[in-house]
Motif scaffolding. Structure first.
Motif, mmCIF file in Angstrom:
data_model
loop_
_atom_site.group_PDB
_atom_site.id
_atom_site.type_symbol
_atom_site.label_atom_id
_atom_site.label_comp_id
_atom_site.label_asym_id
_atom_site.label_seq_id
_atom_site.Cartn_x
_atom_site.Cartn_y
_atom_site.Cartn_z
ATOM 1 N N ASP A 216 -10.346 61.484 -18.268
ATOM 2 C CA ASP A 216 -9.409 61.326 -19.389
ATOM 3 C C ASP A 216 -7.705 62.559 -18.564
ATOM 4 O OD1 ASP A 216 -10.456 60.117 -21.021
ATOM 5 O OD2 ASP A 216 -11.072 61.858 -22.174
ATOM 6 N N ALA A 217 -7.993 62.953 -17.357
ATOM 7 C CA ALA A 217 -7.196 64.104 -16.053
ATOM 8 C C ALA A 217 -6.846 62.626 -15.422
ATOM 9 C CB ALA A 217 -7.999 65.231 -16.460
ATOM 10 N N GLY A 218 -7.338 61.842 -15.366
ATOM 11 C CA GLY A 218 -6.765 60.806 -14.103
ATOM 12 C C GLY A 218 -7.619 60.904 -13.267
ATOM 13 N N LYS A 219 -8.084 62.120 -12.806
ATOM 14 C CA LYS A 219 -9.046 62.465 -11.602
ATOM 15 C C LYS A 219 -10.406 61.563 -10.939
ATOM 16 C CE LYS A 219 -7.680 67.263 -11.888
ATOM 17 N NZ LYS A 219 -7.984 68.590 -12.172
ATOM 18 N N LEU A 220 -10.876 60.866 -12.167
ATOM 19 C CA LEU A 220 -12.527 60.210 -11.800
ATOM 20 C C LEU A 220 -11.808 58.807 -11.974
ATOM 21 C CD1 LEU A 220 -15.115 62.115 -12.079
ATOM 22 C CD2 LEU A 220 -13.285 62.107 -9.987
ATOM 23 N N ARG A 221 -13.109 57.763 -12.796
ATOM 24 C CA ARG A 221 -12.706 56.208 -12.802
ATOM 25 C C ARG A 221 -13.573 55.787 -13.780
ATOM 26 N NH1 ARG A 221 -9.522 53.958 -9.727
ATOM 27 N NH2 ARG A 221 -10.873 53.013 -8.507
ATOM 28 N N TRP A 222 -14.044 55.831 -14.256
ATOM 29 C CA TRP A 222 -15.567 54.832 -14.507
ATOM 30 C C TRP A 222 -15.784 53.732 -14.083
ATOM 31 C CZ3 TRP A 222 -19.338 58.186 -16.380
ATOM 32 C CH2 TRP A 222 -19.285 59.052 -17.737
ATOM 33 N N LEU A 223 -16.723 53.310 -13.059
ATOM 34 C CA LEU A 223 -16.895 52.140 -12.633
ATOM 35 C C LEU A 223 -17.729 51.035 -14.078
ATOM 36 C CD1 LEU A 223 -17.500 51.955 -8.329
ATOM 37 C CD2 LEU A 223 -15.583 51.184 -9.863
ATOM 38 N N ASN A 224 -19.139 51.187 -14.943
ATOM 39 C CA ASN A 224 -19.415 51.556 -15.842
ATOM 40 C C ASN A 224 -20.016 51.757 -16.555
ATOM 41 O OD1 ASN A 224 -21.780 52.262 -14.414
ATOM 42 N ND2 ASN A 224 -21.377 50.263 -12.942
ATOM 43 N N LEU A 225 -20.522 51.651 -18.015
ATOM 44 C CA LEU A 225 -21.030 52.604 -18.445
ATOM 45 C C LEU A 225 -22.126 52.182 -18.402
ATOM 46 C CD1 LEU A 225 -18.499 53.386 -21.357
ATOM 47 C CD2 LEU A 225 -19.460 54.936 -18.787
ATOM 48 N N TRP A 226 -23.694 52.887 -19.470
ATOM 49 C CA TRP A 226 -24.939 52.180 -19.063
ATOM 50 C C TRP A 226 -25.058 52.293 -21.056
ATOM 51 C CZ3 TRP A 226 -27.055 55.596 -15.471
ATOM 52 C CH2 TRP A 226 -26.543 55.818 -14.450
ATOM 53 N N SER A 227 -24.014 51.989 -21.903
ATOM 54 C CA SER A 227 -24.176 51.679 -23.069
ATOM 55 C C SER A 227 -24.439 50.367 -23.767
ATOM 56 C CB SER A 227 -23.201 52.519 -23.742
ATOM 57 O OG SER A 227 -22.168 51.878 -23.944
ATOM 58 N N GLU A 228 -24.860 50.558 -25.111
ATOM 59 C CA GLU A 228 -25.553 49.273 -25.680
ATOM 60 C C GLU A 228 -24.658 48.316 -25.555
ATOM 61 O OE1 GLU A 228 -27.220 46.183 -26.561
ATOM 62 O OE2 GLU A 228 -28.541 47.654 -26.968
ATOM 63 N N GLN A 229 -22.769 48.656 -26.011
ATOM 64 C CA GLN A 229 -21.740 48.103 -26.571
ATOM 65 C C GLN A 229 -20.588 49.365 -25.482
ATOM 66 O OE1 GLN A 229 -21.647 48.503 -30.640
ATOM 67 N NE2 GLN A 229 -22.445 46.343 -31.000
ATOM 68 N N ARG A 230 -19.577 48.431 -25.554
ATOM 69 C CA ARG A 230 -19.000 49.471 -24.918
ATOM 70 C C ARG A 230 -17.950 50.437 -25.469
ATOM 71 N NH1 ARG A 230 -13.723 46.292 -21.906
ATOM 72 N NH2 ARG A 230 -15.082 44.558 -20.621
ATOM 73 N N SER A 231 -18.361 51.677 -25.292
ATOM 74 C CA SER A 231 -17.563 53.668 -25.611
ATOM 75 C C SER A 231 -15.659 52.761 -26.623
ATOM 76 C CB SER A 231 -17.194 54.519 -24.452
ATOM 77 O OG SER A 231 -17.086 55.181 -24.927
ATOM 78 N N SER A 232 -15.959 53.534 -27.747
ATOM 79 C CA SER A 232 -14.674 53.544 -28.098
ATOM 80 C C SER A 232 -13.887 54.749 -27.653
ATOM 81 C CB SER A 232 -14.603 54.174 -29.496
ATOM 82 O OG SER A 232 -15.519 54.813 -29.948
ATOM 83 N N ARG A 233 -14.065 55.705 -27.047
ATOM 84 C CA ARG A 233 -13.344 55.790 -26.477
ATOM 85 C C ARG A 233 -12.408 55.419 -24.910
ATOM 86 N NH1 ARG A 233 -15.329 62.475 -24.160
ATOM 87 N NH2 ARG A 233 -13.691 63.293 -23.647
ATOM 88 N N TRP A 234 -13.786 54.944 -24.252
ATOM 89 C CA TRP A 234 -12.928 54.188 -23.511
ATOM 90 C C TRP A 234 -13.720 52.629 -23.512
ATOM 91 C CZ3 TRP A 234 -16.655 58.709 -22.589
ATOM 92 C CH2 TRP A 234 -15.777 59.221 -21.801
ATOM 93 N N PRO A 235 -12.638 52.291 -24.047
ATOM 94 C CA PRO A 235 -13.060 50.992 -24.348
ATOM 95 C C PRO A 235 -13.014 49.501 -23.327
ATOM 96 C CG PRO A 235 -10.583 51.487 -25.074
ATOM 97 C CD PRO A 235 -11.446 52.271 -24.719
ATOM 98 N N ASN A 236 -11.786 50.097 -21.840
ATOM 99 C CA ASN A 236 -11.771 48.764 -21.487
ATOM 100 C C ASN A 236 -13.114 49.343 -20.138
ATOM 101 O OD1 ASN A 236 -9.433 48.219 -22.371
ATOM 102 N ND2 ASN A 236 -8.120 49.960 -21.106
ATOM 103 N N VAL A 237 -13.696 49.826 -20.415
ATOM 104 C CA VAL A 237 -14.738 49.811 -19.054
ATOM 105 C C VAL A 237 -16.066 49.202 -19.558
ATOM 106 C CG1 VAL A 237 -16.540 51.705 -17.964
ATOM 107 C CG2 VAL A 237 -14.291 52.393 -18.210
ATOM 108 N N PRO A 238 -16.948 48.334 -19.386
ATOM 109 C CA PRO A 238 -17.821 47.046 -18.876
ATOM 110 C C PRO A 238 -19.053 47.702 -18.933
ATOM 111 C CG PRO A 238 -16.977 46.689 -16.670
ATOM 112 C CD PRO A 238 -16.060 48.054 -17.548
#
Length: 324
Positions: A216-238
């Protein structure tokens, strides 16, 4: 001198026995009559500890007694399980049970049997994990990284919060499915892995929601998440499933006590744990960590635990993780 007749003797013995039963019943009805210890098998200040302490506050409300959090970090989150093995089954010693409790006995010898040594009381929540890179990383997507790693086997490294932790195991699954050859660097926690990533010591981290603040501070970037569905906090992360990998890794955890707990105590705890799981004090803490309530009652959680034990057995065998 007055002598008891045989009927009198039987009557007195019966009354004494009835009195004992009544006292035992009152003791069970009074549960809990003192502080309850909730073991958190991770270090103080980490994601699990922060959420667990708010859960303990909510549980304290429902039980009407203080709930004391005791941290027992180490051995892949299994020290709480070991403590339960030695504890009295009176309902005053409970522990969080992470997935590693089910997995570890198949990797190396353990002093407990997850199938028979515990009373499973309730499943509570799970984590959100994913692959995170620095914001200045050359990879803007997971596909970019897979392409680079496939072209240069053994060049890139990833950090995890511990050997045989769920992030480590999931990365091994991902590598097996994609054919990538990556170097695994185990740390003791995300608190060590993420600074190593920022310092350029590893190329990425398989991390939990503690990476979210840096994202959120712009220092890191998610490439993917391992959840069943996309996160509402990071909706653009597959999710991995969207990326063609049929993997969901949320590592659900719950609460258990020692084996042999009496049904009235289990009933009180089950109701209290449910109320605590959905209490706003707890759910607010979960939301801050991008976690969800994954509640199951004692019956369903016990069934889930047995299924998870078999799943972890097969996973360890498939990945060749058994240690001699």
């Amino acid at each position: 001198m007055f002598k008891y007749s045989r009927p009198h003797a039987f009557l007195c013995a019966g009354l004494t026995l009835l009195s004992c039963f009544s006292e035992a019943a009152r003791a069970e009805e009074a549960y809990p009559s003192g502080p309850v210890t909730l073991i958190v098998p991770y270090a103080a200040g980490g994601t699990t500890d922060v959420v667990a302490r708010q859960f303990a506050v909510a549980l304290q409300k429902t039980l009407g007694q203080s709930v004391v959090v005791e941290n027992k970090p180490g051995v892949s989150g299994t020290l709480g399980a070991l403590a339960l093995k030695r504890a009295k089954p009176d309902g005053y010693t409970l522990s969080l049970i992470p997935t590693t409790v089910f997995r570890q006995p198949f990797i190396q010898k353990a002093a407990y049997d997850p199938a028979s040594d515990f009373t499973y009381l309730a499943r509570i929540s799970g984590y959100i994990f994913g692959v995170v890179v620095r914001a200045d990383s050359p990879w803007n997507s997971w596909q970019d990284f897979v392409k680079a790693a496939s072209a240069t086997p053994g060049k890139y490294s990833y950090g995890t919060p511990g050997q045989f932790s769920t992030p480590h195991i999931t990365m091994l699954e991902i590598s097996a499915k994609t054919g990538m050859s990556l170097n695994s660097i185990p740390y003791k926690s995300d608190g060590e892995c993420l600074p190593a990533l920022l310092g350029g010591h590893v190329d990425m981290c398989a991390a939990g929601s503690s990476a979210g603040t840096l994202v959120d501070a712009g220092k890191l970037r998610w490439l993917n998440l391992w959840s069943e569905q996309r996160s509402s906090r990071w909706p653009n992360v597959p999710t991995l499933k969207e990326l063609g990998l049929d993997i969901v890794s949320e590592s659900p955890y719950g609460v258990a006590g020692p084996k042999g707990m009496k049904e009235p105590v289990v009933r009180v705890l089950s109701e209290a744990l449910h109320k605590a799981a959905i209490d706003p004090i707890h759910t607010t803490a979960l939301t801050k960590q991008a976690q969800a309530v994954l509640y199951m009652d004692a019956k369903d959680y016990t069934r889930f635990a047995m299924q998870q034990i078999e799943y972890e057995r097969a996973l360890v065998l498939r990945l060749g993780l058994k240690q001699e």
